[in-house]
Scaffold this motif. Sequence first.
Motif: not given
Length: 151
Positions: A18-39
């Motif tokens: 169901s996922f489109a496939g791998d994407i680069k970290e630069s394509q991920v919104p900051s809020a999403v990356k920040n959640y992972v980094k914080a938690n």
Amino acid sequence: MRTFWLMTLIALFTISTSFAGDIKESQVPSAVKNYVKANHPKASVVEWDFDKGDSSYEAEFEIEGLEYELILSPSGELLYGEMDILLVDVPAMIKDYINTNYPGYDVTNAQKIQKGDSVKYEISMMKTDSNGHKKYKNIYFDQDGNVIKKK
């Protein structure tokens, strides 16, 4: 155990297709990356995917040998998460239930599953009977230690 692995493979295939496939970290919104980094600050190598169907991001990573799979909204809200946990991190009431009701079984895997504010635990166990046959059990518990499903 074959059933467990077959079901796991089917679930992973369903999720991954169901996922489109791998994407680069630069394509991920900051809020999403920040959640992972914080938690999960110890997550170093994160694999990212994007699901076009519901516009969600998937983060997969390992920390000290434990696997994590998180599905997040574009605003960084955790929608769903499956996290391997150590047996010592399983709530005591669940361990007590297993020890009382399944003597002789060894826990082979423990996961914490979170969907929104709901948390449940999946405990996978195995026992070899006197004839050398292996018996497998999967039990799901709610966050209060109540059994919600047995397989």
